[in-house]
Design a protein around this motif. Structure first.
Motif, short mmCIF file in Angstrom:
data_model
loop_
_atom_site.label_atom_id
_atom_site.label_comp_id
_atom_site.label_asym_id
_atom_site.label_seq_id
_atom_site.Cartn_x
_atom_site.Cartn_y
_atom_site.Cartn_z
N VAL A 190 -45.63 -26.34 46.05
CA VAL A 190 -45.59 -27.33 44.97
C VAL A 190 -44.43 -28.30 45.20
N ILE A 191 -43.27 -27.78 45.62
CA ILE A 191 -42.12 -28.64 45.90
C ILE A 191 -42.46 -29.64 46.99
N GLU A 192 -43.12 -29.18 48.04
CA GLU A 192 -43.52 -30.10 49.12
C GLU A 192 -44.41 -31.21 48.58
N GLU A 193 -45.36 -30.82 47.73
CA GLU A 193 -46.29 -31.80 47.17
C GLU A 193 -45.54 -32.86 46.35
N VAL A 194 -44.59 -32.40 45.51
CA VAL A 194 -43.84 -33.35 44.69
C VAL A 194 -43.07 -34.31 45.59
N LYS A 195 -42.45 -33.77 46.62
CA LYS A 195 -41.67 -34.63 47.51
C LYS A 195 -42.57 -35.64 48.23
N LYS A 196 -43.81 -35.22 48.47
CA LYS A 196 -44.73 -36.12 49.16
C LYS A 196 -45.15 -37.29 48.25
N VAL A 197 -45.45 -36.97 46.98
CA VAL A 197 -45.99 -38.04 46.12
C VAL A 197 -44.94 -38.82 45.33
N ALA A 230 -51.69 -29.23 42.63
CA ALA A 230 -50.95 -28.31 43.49
C ALA A 230 -50.52 -27.09 42.69
N GLN A 231 -50.08 -27.32 41.43
CA GLN A 231 -49.64 -26.20 40.59
C GLN A 231 -50.76 -25.20 40.41
N GLU A 232 -51.97 -25.73 40.22
CA GLU A 232 -53.10 -24.83 39.99
C GLU A 232 -53.42 -24.04 41.25
#
Ligand SMILES: Nc1nc2c(ncn2[C@@H]2O[C@H](COP(=O)(O)OP(=O)(O)OP(=O)(O)O)[C@@H](O)[C@H]2O)c(=O)[nH]1
Ligand SMILES: [Mg+2]
Length: 709
Positions: A190-197, A230-232
């Protein structure tokens, strides 16, 4: 010269941020000895070194980076939202050395946001008294950030911290390479996803965005969707992750504490504050002392101020008497003396009381006793849908409802906060003081019972009445407000400190200035308008008055008693037929049941926007209406001779009480309504307040007038 950089001051409540802010900027941000003094951000500039200026941002205190109350959200927003004009280039964490462990939790979270930080360690003097020695170099090594000991209360260490700031900026000092704990492992994907978007670079910042994705305004719909997906997918459980994070942080902090802080005999030293609390928080004595303190507070507002008030009142009376006998007898003089001067003297008299009131409240805050009042009253407050933290707003409501309503931001529970906002304006604010003082002097006899004065007792009664009405209305509202949320009361009790007299003094002067400036402006403007309305009227009504009195006056000897009587009648007839008089007569039927005549009616109309205007209005009305030879009589003397057309006095006990009650409960303050709108984000609540308070005022006045009539 470079553009100024942003430096934010953050840290636990009551750790000394605002004190440091003042030391750096030379400004006068409010400082007080209890958690939650600052509830909004405030910016000032400071010269850090030659050619380096900074915008210093003072922020509300926060215990951790998981905000619970409205004031903590203000800070959170500045820290997490990386793209605003407030985004700090450098953070100074102001940490309380006497509570190091808890303060380090917050420090470690900020460090992991990867914004450069410097730790300013305050309260070293208190830590030392507790028997705690802190190894600053060791702490610096363990945390990987600069640590400077400061004492902003005594202005110590300010030059040093400026030097460190300058150095940090110059050497482009960045953040420690490794996180304090392994944040990325808490929710890797999830952290990776946040950093990506998003633009967020730190793992820990990304974690926060993920946790609060629904509340953050700078996250757009697309980003929100991606993060939620991503969280889901990866079964993101924020409660579990938060708990895990805090545990890991404390584990490391425990280790750091062992290595850097030496506590000699932790159980041996009982702090002086704790000994005092044994008495002041005692099951019986605590409450007895609380009552005594409140009692003294109100008695002293009354008697301490009476001397300067007499001088001011006498001075203005003499001045206007002297001016009217020296200046040429024409419209300009009349306008100056009865319009402007009357308006100014009407409120200048109350400056001493306002100063004393603010001074005493500042002493309560500065010593740390205010926090004890919250503690003592929590049980009572809770039964009526409030909370111990409501007491601070309620007590500062005695000064002014506007800052008091902002102070409710520290109340975590939404329902309790809303009810506190709704009832705070019932507390008698300083703008009611002039009306109370005036009416008490008129209708309450100056009797004494030993040390107690009857007038002082009535004054205190009015304040208590406001308080109990607030409690009563809160209990009623508790039944109607439908917000379900768990409520708790956690409040740190700060150590007792002696008040800083300079702070008390500046607060008194500042508040007097604000009163003179804000209230003064409105009062002077209204007095001037009023003078015009009271001096002129439609020709169809004014002409008959002139035709009736002018020949009569011409007939009698100019200096005789008959002339004086006729003159007075002439003036009141003119006032009664003026525009202001017509206005007052128009509402008289509605207020007559309360014992108010049309002159009070005019004052009710003018003070609808701000009740400060009342006394000024009365001063102007009674100056315009009096015969010109009576100018040096004080307003009090003029009022006490005011009479109904049939000769009965207007200001009887019944009418005086009724008027005081009306002003105690009616909602007559635009500024309060505006602030309630801002804090509740809806016009609904100020509207409810306006209706319920004004109705309450009318009914109470009606009852009291009919009882005492
Ligand atoms: N003994 C001691 N007292 C201090 C020191 N620094 C600040 N104080 C006192 O601590 C109290 C709190 O100071 P503030 O500057 O209002 O604290 P704050 O961090 O802004 O508090 P909030 O706005 O409530 O979060 C005041 O009474 C200060 O005089 C220090 O180094 N030693
Ligand atoms: Mg502060």
């Amino acid at each position: 010269m470079q553009a100024p950089i942003n430096i934010a001051l953050v840290g636990n409540p009551n750790s000394g941020k605002s004190s440091l802010f003042n030391a750096l900027t030379g400004l006068n941000q409010k400082v007080g000895n209890f958690p939650g003094v600052t509830v909004d951000k405030k910016t000032g500039t400071a010269q850090i070194a030659a050619g380096v200026t900074a915008n210093i941002i003072d922020l509300p205190g926060t215990y951790s980076l998981y905000p619970k109350s409205a004031d903590e959200y203000v800070t959170y927003d500045v820290l997490i939202n990386q793209n605003t004009s407030d985004t700090p280039r450098l953070i100074i964490i102001v940490a309380d050395a006497s509570n190091l462990k808890r303060n380090l939790l917050f420090c470690s979270q900020i460090i992991d946001l990867k914004i450069p930080v410097i730790i300013g360690l305050t309260m070293m003097d208190i830590a030392r008294k507790k028997g705690v020695e802190i190894d600053l170099d060791g702490l610096e090594r363990e945390l990987g950030v600069p640590v400077v000991a400061i004492n902003p209360r005594k202005n110590k260490g300010v030059a040093e911290i400026k030097k460190v700031i300058d150095l940090a900026l110059r050497s482009h000092y960045s953040t420690p390479p490794r996180d304090f704990i392994n944040n990325s492992a808490l929710a890797k994907e999830v952290i990776e996803e946040v950093k990506k978007v998003t633009a967020c670079k730190s793992d820990y910042g990304a974690l926060h965005i993920a946790v609060n994705v629904d509340e953050l305004s700078f996250i757009n719909a697309g980003q929100r969707l991606a993060i939620k997906n991503a969280q889901e997918t990866y079964a993101f459980n924020k409660t579990k992750i938060q708990a895990e994070e805090i545990m890991q942080r404390y584990a490391r902090i425990k280790h750091i504490m062992k290595a850097t802080a030496v506590e000699n005999d932790p159980l041996q030293k009982q702090l002086r504050s704790e000994k005092i609390d044994d008495l002041l928080l005692h099951r019986f004595w605590g409450y007895a002392i609380l009552l005594a303190v409140m009692f003294l507070l109100f008695q002293s507002i009354f008697w301490l101020a009476s001397y300067p008030m007499d001088w001011i009142e006498g001075g203005f009376g003499a001045l206007s008497g002297w001016l009217s006998s020296t200046l040429p007898d024409n419209k300009v003089t009349d306008f100056f003396i009865n319009g402007i001067l009357a308006g100014i003297s009407g409120f200048a008299v109350f400056i001493p009381q306002i100063m004393i009131l603010f001074g005493l409240i500042t002493i309560l805050e500065d010593t740390g006793y205010m926090a004890r009042i919250s503690f003592l009253t929590d049980r009572l407050m809770r039964q009526v849908g409030l909370n111990g933290k409501s007491v601070m707003p309620l007590i500062s409501g005695v000064a002014c409802a506007v800052p008091a309503i902002m102070a409710t931001r520290t109340i975590e529970n939404k329902k309790e906060r809303l009810i506190t906002i709704m009832v705070t304006p019932l507390m008698s604010c300083s703008a009611r003081l002039p009306i109370y003082t005036m009416m008490i002097a008129l209708v309450i006899p100056d009797k004494r019972f030993g040390i107690l004065g009857l007038q002082g007792l009535v004054m205190m009664g009015l304040y208590l009445l406001g308080f109990f009405m607030a409690i009563f209305i809160a209990a009623v509202m508790k039944l109607f407000v439908r917000i379900k949320e768990k409520s708790y009361f956690i409040m740190e009790l700060p150590v007792y400190r002696s008040p800083r007299w300079a702070n008390v003094g500046t607060t008194m002067v500042e508040k007097a200035k604000i009163f003179v400036k804000d209230a003064g402006k409105v009062i002077v403007v209204i007095s001037v308008i009023l003078w015009f309305l009271a001096s002129y009227g439609p020709a169809s009504r004014m002409q008959p008055v002139h035709q009736k009195y002018e020949p009569l006056i011409a007939k009698v000897a100019p200096e005789s008693r008959e002339a004086a009587v006729l003159n007075k009648e002439f003036q009141s007839a003119k006032l009664s037929n003026s525009y202001a008089g017509m206005l007052g007569h128009a509402i008289e039927p509605a207020i007559r049941p309360l014992g108010f005549d049309w002159k009070i009616g005019i004052a009710l109309i003018t003070s609808f926007a701000a009740r400060e205007v009342f006394v000024g209005t009365m001063a102007t009305l009674y100056s315009v209406g009096e015969d010109p030879d009576n100018n040096n009589a004080t307003l009090r003397e003029k009022l006490s001779s005011a009479a109904w057309p049939d000769g009965r006095p207007v200001y009887t006990l019944a009418a005086g009480l009724s008027l005081m009650l009306f002003y105690a409960f009616a909602m007559q303050c635009m500024s309060t309504m505006a602030i309630v709108k801002r804090e509740t984000k809806s016009w609904k609540y100020p509207a409810i307040q306006l209706v319920y308070m004004t109705t309450l005022a009318y009914i109470c006045s009606l009852i009291v007038f009919n009882i005492f009539k």
